[in-house]
Design an enzyme around this catalytic site. Sequence first.
Site, PDB file in Angstrom:
ATOM      1  N   GLU A  45       0.845  -1.198   0.000  1.00  0.00           N
ATOM      2  CA  GLU A  45       0.000   0.000   0.000  1.00  0.00           C
ATOM      3  C   GLU A  45       0.881   1.248   0.000  1.00  0.00           C
ATOM      4  O   GLU A  45       1.936   1.271   0.645  1.00  0.00           O
ATOM      5  CB  GLU A  45      -0.911  -0.014   1.232  1.00  0.00           C
ATOM      6  CG  GLU A  45      -1.902   1.123   1.331  1.00  0.00           C
ATOM      7  CD  GLU A  45      -2.865   0.928   2.517  1.00  0.00           C
ATOM      8  OE1 GLU A  45      -3.201  -0.228   2.830  1.00  0.00           O
ATOM      9  OE2 GLU A  45      -3.243   1.937   3.125  1.00  0.00           O
ATOM     10  N   ASP A 100       0.211   5.423   0.544  1.00  0.00           N
ATOM     11  CA  ASP A 100      -0.866   6.279   1.030  1.00  0.00           C
ATOM     12  C   ASP A 100      -0.599   7.772   0.949  1.00  0.00           C
ATOM     13  O   ASP A 100       0.498   8.241   1.278  1.00  0.00           O
ATOM     14  CB  ASP A 100      -1.137   6.007   2.524  1.00  0.00           C
ATOM     15  CG  ASP A 100      -1.655   4.610   2.798  1.00  0.00           C
ATOM     16  OD1 ASP A 100      -2.133   3.957   1.864  1.00  0.00           O
ATOM     17  OD2 ASP A 100      -1.586   4.189   3.962  1.00  0.00           O
ATOM     18  N   GLU A 144      -3.076  10.478   2.935  1.00  0.00           N
ATOM     19  CA  GLU A 144      -4.279  10.703   3.731  1.00  0.00           C
ATOM     20  C   GLU A 144      -4.236  12.144   4.249  1.00  0.00           C
ATOM     21  O   GLU A 144      -3.206  12.591   4.742  1.00  0.00           O
ATOM     22  CB  GLU A 144      -4.372   9.712   4.902  1.00  0.00           C
ATOM     23  CG  GLU A 144      -4.648   8.293   4.460  1.00  0.00           C
ATOM     24  CD  GLU A 144      -4.824   7.344   5.638  1.00  0.00           C
ATOM     25  OE1 GLU A 144      -5.911   6.769   5.775  1.00  0.00           O
ATOM     26  OE2 GLU A 144      -3.856   7.205   6.418  1.00  0.00           O
TER      27      GLU A 144
END
Length: 291
Positions: A101, A103, A105
């Site tokens: 993953e 990311d 955010e």
Amino acid sequence: MAHLQALFVAVFILAIAFDKRLVDANFPKSMYIIWGTQHATFSGNGDDLQLVLDQTSGSAVQSKRAFLFGSVEMLIKLVPGNSAGTVTAYYLSSTGSQHDEIDFEFLGNSSGQPYIVHTNIFTQGKGNREQQFYLWFDPTADFHNYTIHWNPTEIVWYVDSVPIRVFRNYESQGIAYPNKQGMKVYSSLWNADNWATRGGLVKIDWNSAPFIARFRRFRPRACKWNGPVSISQCASNIPANWWTSPMYNQLNFAQMGHLNWVRKNHLIYDYCKDAKRFSGQMPPECFKQQF
């Protein structure tokens, strides 16, 4: 000679068609709504996406295809006003307990406070590699470009073409790197007031709902994942795999200057500086050169 001219024209037309396919890519063709169906809306001939969060639900989309290496970019206009407790997420991820993953955010805030950009990377199910930054502009006033560039050598997070973070491939030295799993692209808006703002101290003010995040021009210029055969195909050093070009193996001088400026002035948390968290047993990549 005529044959070569015809070949050139054919290649030129294919190139235009390829570029046009990228330009014409839109959300309904590229993505599914995976939850909060009544809270996600496509508009602008499919080139715009609106995600909504209220007390009943948040919302999320994911790409129909998975990718392995390339660049994935999105224009995002974050939730304005008092967005404390909300998280707008934009990331790549595979599935399963050993997932990879990458990311972005965006952690909401009380009105007037800066947004925090929270970045992380998971390899084979292991994360805990957070770096956080304050943005140097108001991300709610207009759309800004957020790009994840990922190739066999390094991963770079960009904000408006400015690199903010790099994670290099040290797999040969026993450090896992995400290069064997196709990842889909996800965007979501959700209630994270148990941790997002000041560690969960500031909760969502539902009087400010609905919260709305806007997305525009999703552009995955990336290698399509077609199963394990893609592990070698997407990493092969051929002209079609532009992301494997030596120019993408390391940031150039100007990019390094931008990166150092961001990290000097806007980096607020780096897991590699948090010795207390890891009881002195720092992750091995923290001792490696990343830039």
